[in-house]
Write an enzyme that holds these catalytic residues in place. Structure first.
Site, PDB file in Angstrom:
ATOM      1  N   ARG A 317       0.485  -1.407  -0.063  1.00  0.00           N
ATOM      2  CA  ARG A 317       0.114   0.071   0.055  1.00  0.00           C
ATOM      3  C   ARG A 317       0.869   1.119  -0.189  1.00  0.00           C
ATOM      4  NH1 ARG A 317      -5.014   0.691   4.557  1.00  0.00           N
ATOM      5  NH2 ARG A 317      -3.562   0.524   6.208  1.00  0.00           N
ATOM      6  N   VAL A 439     -10.437   1.769  -3.747  1.00  0.00           N
ATOM      7  CA  VAL A 439      -9.753   0.296  -3.018  1.00  0.00           C
ATOM      8  C   VAL A 439      -8.380   0.286  -2.123  1.00  0.00           C
ATOM      9  CG1 VAL A 439     -10.052  -0.092  -5.845  1.00  0.00           C
ATOM     10  CG2 VAL A 439      -7.429   0.721  -4.774  1.00  0.00           C
ATOM     11  N   GLU A 440      -7.798  -0.440  -1.533  1.00  0.00           N
ATOM     12  CA  GLU A 440      -6.663  -0.825  -0.813  1.00  0.00           C
ATOM     13  C   GLU A 440      -7.223  -0.017   0.810  1.00  0.00           C
ATOM     14  OE1 GLU A 440      -2.578  -0.259  -2.234  1.00  0.00           O
ATOM     15  OE2 GLU A 440      -3.382  -2.701  -4.201  1.00  0.00           O
ATOM     16  N   GLY A 441      -8.447   0.316   0.700  1.00  0.00           N
ATOM     17  CA  GLY A 441      -8.753   0.638   1.539  1.00  0.00           C
ATOM     18  C   GLY A 441      -9.498   1.686   1.899  1.00  0.00           C
TER      19      GLY A 441
END
Length: 753
Positions: A317, A439-441
């Site tokens: 991330r 995305v990704e949190g």
């Protein structure tokens, strides 16, 4: 010793009893998230007294010769193969020759060690590659970044068994297997603990034999690369109701590898994320059987999936989306500056109007700041750290500020950015922005719950020790540990109060700072704000306790202050690494004025909303005795930064280095040509304007300009016409034509057909 025992029994014991009631216990999910990853510079900021030598002693990230050769060779060649308009509006996918090229040059194996056939590139090289591809095509960038971020590759490297690595990593590096990772389900998005995807330990048939394994039932969506994947990384809740492998019966979140061609696996039709053409779609599984050795890390890792995911996310991330975001901001800076120079209204380049200059300055400052954060984060990752909190900061703030920069660029380009077609180099980037935000949190979750929530516990000098003491079952052991941690915390609190008072009442003039030339004063101001942040955080934790977790807006503001401190530290590090270039100082000054202004506004909002009013009054008295110290960049500084984008310079080149600047005949190449010719012909065009003539032939014949100048102006006008032009289409060109039915792409690509 008597005093210590008296303190422990008379003071600490009742405080411990209060703390056990005030602070909620940690869930297993929270505990695993906290245990994943490392702390780094954020701990310095949380201390309230950062040691700037730790920042400045961090090695500057650089490409090795092999990595630079890859950038100059395969990456440059790949960018030349990409036509984002054609990918988006005609093909709906990357061309087959691009997929083959990605496999051939091991783009999917950047993080995989050479021993397994991968490239084994540094985090910085990984980031530089994603950044350059992003400046050409978001679809291609996402396709490359996902196998190198959160997915089977990273999980296998960190947790896989030797046999799993030997089997899967070479195949992933060569692109023989294309991975995806299934985490999000319809019932559980950000709340992964609520997923209903299940795996039950049982006996089943595998390759002609009965073995102990897992019967899976799952439904996932938003899965990038799913339509072309040959192996699924899958998160699910594992249970063993019959006790076939012993206790416990419910293991919790587990991660396994599932070949996509197994009976019961269904690869759904494609999603279309904001009309971006990277492969994305749902996956389902009904009664899918896999052996136990398909759990990543083997049976020993059963139930440890959440910790594994958080650890893998702490690395990926911090690279992928920040790299794309930094590329977007730099791209917006270069294109907006060039367009604002060549586009004229009322006889002036639009970049000379202050309203446009305000936006140009913001784009330039954002580009400088984001790339500084990207580089510093990569340096931390290349130091062997898994930066959980910093990666969350970078993901949330880089993508949010990308949105700001792209919005500014769209406003400057106006109709040019709105009308779609091959000549529009901003439209698809504008559409892609929400994907990065989500995305990704998702950013709302990351900002409100994670950055300060995890940062306070992990990075505070004493809070984690106190919480661990509260978790002790033995009361006397808990008392001993809590006594030590709590009174160290008290001492830290008084020192922080003193620092914050002195630094703020003296305007930061005597706050600690390294010798950094004209940047020294900025270190002093960050030391001042860090002390204020540490005091405010302690007051919030003291007065709210566990209730702070539910005060999400308050937590978000505290997280924003921490994030600003980190990003501004990165800007100072970049300025130092690049040799304290005098010409770059306006960009640094803009970042600092903007960031310090944000911090001061955030402090004011925290003080206004802290429920305990005496604590808020104390904090305001200590930290902002005379009100906000900085209110943002001044107009003169904004104009100075805008001018840096309106003319060629080493500063402009540093700000936008590493971008792909287009191919012959495309919109970016036309813009670059027009910008260069605008600079070359400016003096001659000024002479013509002064003489009151618009015809180059007349101006040349009358001696106002030379013949060569006339030829250059003619070239410039043609180049300008190409830049200003927008696309139009015949009605029949806009009809939607259904594609011919084909074999599922993941099957065709898996076999190489």
């Amino acid at each position: 010793m008597n005093w210590k025992e008296t303190r422990k029994n008379r003071l600490t014991r009742p405080i411990l009893a209060w703390a056990q009631k005030a602070l909620p216990g940690m869930s297993e999910t929270e505990r695993e998230a906290l245990e994943a990853g490392d702390v780094w510079l954020e701990a310095e900021l949380f201390s309230g007294n950062p040691d700037w030598r730790k920042l400045l002693d961090t090695p500057r990230p650089q490409l090795c010769a092999e990595e630079q050769a890859f950038m100059d060779g395969p990456v440059e060649e790949l960018c030349g193969m990409l036509d984002d308009w054609k990918i988006t509006w005609e093909d709906g996918d990357l061309p087959e020759e691009v997929w083959a090229f990605l496999r051939q040059h091991r783009f999917f194996g950047m993080i995989i060690p050479k021993a397994y056939g991968g490239l084994e590139f540094s985090a910085f090289a990984h980031s530089e590659i994603i950044r350059k591809i992003s400046s050409r095509s978001a679809t291609a960038a996402v396709t490359v970044m996902v196998p190198n971020s959160l997915g089977p590759g990273e999980l296998l490297l960190q947790f896989g068994t030797e046999a799993q690595r030997d089997h899967w990593l070479p195949r992933l590096a060569r692109g023989e297997d294309v991975p995806c990772f299934g985490l999000t389900s319809p019932e559980a998005g950000s709340d992964a603990a609520s997923m209903t995807d299940s795996g039950v330990i049982c006996r089943g048939a595998w390759q002609g034999e009965e073995v102990l394994g897992i019967r899976l039932n799952f439904s996932k969506r938003y899965i990038t690369l799913a339509p072309v994947a040959t192996v699924l990384g899958l998160a699910f809740k594992l249970s063993d109701p019959d006790g076939l492998i012993g206790e416990p019966k419910n293991y919790g979140i587990t991660v396994a590898l599932v070949p996509a061609d197994l009976p019961g696996v269904t690869i759904g039709r494609r999603h279309l994320p904001s009309f971006q053409m990277f492969q994305n779609g749902p996956i389902q599984g009904r009664d899918v059987f896999i052996p136990l050795d398909h759990i990543i890390g083997g049976q020993e890792q059963a139930g440890h999936g959440w910790k594994m995911l958080m650890s893998a996310l702490a690395a990926g991330r911090g690279i992928s989306l920040p790299s794309l975001s930094a590329a977007a901001a730099a791209f917006a800076a270069r294109t907006s500056g060039a367009y604002a120079r060549v586009r004229e209204q009322f006889g002036l380049p639009v970049g000379k109007f202050e309203g446009v200059q305000e936006r140009l300055a913001h784009i330039a400052g954002t580009a400088y700041l984001l790339d500084a954060g990207r580089r510093l984060t990569c340096a931390g990752l290349d130091g062997g750290r898994k930066l959980a909190v910093i990666s969350a900061i970078m993901k949330a703030h880089a993508t949010d500020r990308m949105r700001e920069a792209v919005n500014d660029a769209m406003d400057i380009h106006a109709g040019k950015g709105v009308i779609d077609g091959p000549s529009n180099y901003l439209g698809n980037l504008y559409r892609a922005v929400p994907v990065g935000i989500t995305v990704e949190g998702a950013n709302i979750l990351t900002r409100n719950l994670i950055i300060f929530g995890q940062g306070a516990i992990r990075s505070h000098p004493h809070l984690l020790e106190e919480m661990q003491a509260l978790e002790e079952e033995d009361r006397e052991v808990a008392l001993d540990k809590f006594d030590e941690a709590f009174w160290r915390h008290v001492g830290h609190g008084f020192r922080t109060l003193g620092r914050a008072f002195f630094r703020n009442w003296t305007g930061g003039l005597f706050a600690p700072a390294p010798r950094a030339g004209k940047a020294t004063r900025y270190y002093r101001q960050l030391s001042r704000r860090a002390a204020g942040f540490a005091l405010t955080a302690d007051l919030a934790l003291l007065t709210l306790g566990g209730a702070l977790k539910r005060k999400e807006m308050l937590s978000a503001r505290l997280g924003d202050i921490l994030s600003e401190l980190y990003l501004l530290s990165a800007a100072l590090k970049r300025f130092e690494d690049e040799g304290r270039q005098k010409e770059d100082l306006p960009l640094l000054a803009y970042c600092m004025a903007d960031g310090l202004g944000r911090i001061d506004r955030l402090f004011g909002e925290v003080f206004a909303n802290l429920p305990n009013r005496p604590a808020a009054w104390l904090a305001r008295l200590v930290i902002q005795p005379f009100g906000a110290a900085v209110r943002g960049p001044k107009d003169r500084l904004a104009i100075e930064c805008a001018e840096l984008l309106l003319a060629p310079s080493a500063t402009r080149d540093r700000l936008t280095s590493g971008l792909h600047l287009g191919m012959t005949g495309d919109a970016i190449a036309h813009l670059e040509e027009a910008f260069s010719l605008a600079i070359l012909t400016q003096a001659a065009r000024d002479k013509m304007r002064k003489a009151g003539t618009a015809e180059t032939e007349v101006a040349a014949a009358s001696g106002v300009i030379g013949a060569e100048d006339g030829e250059l102006i003619t070239r410039y006008r043609k180049a300008l016409a190409r830049v200003v032009a927008v696309d139009d289409f015949a009605p029949e060109d806009l009809a939607l034509h259904p594609a011919e039915k084909q074999d599922p792409p993941h099957l065709a690509r898996a076999t190489g057909d």
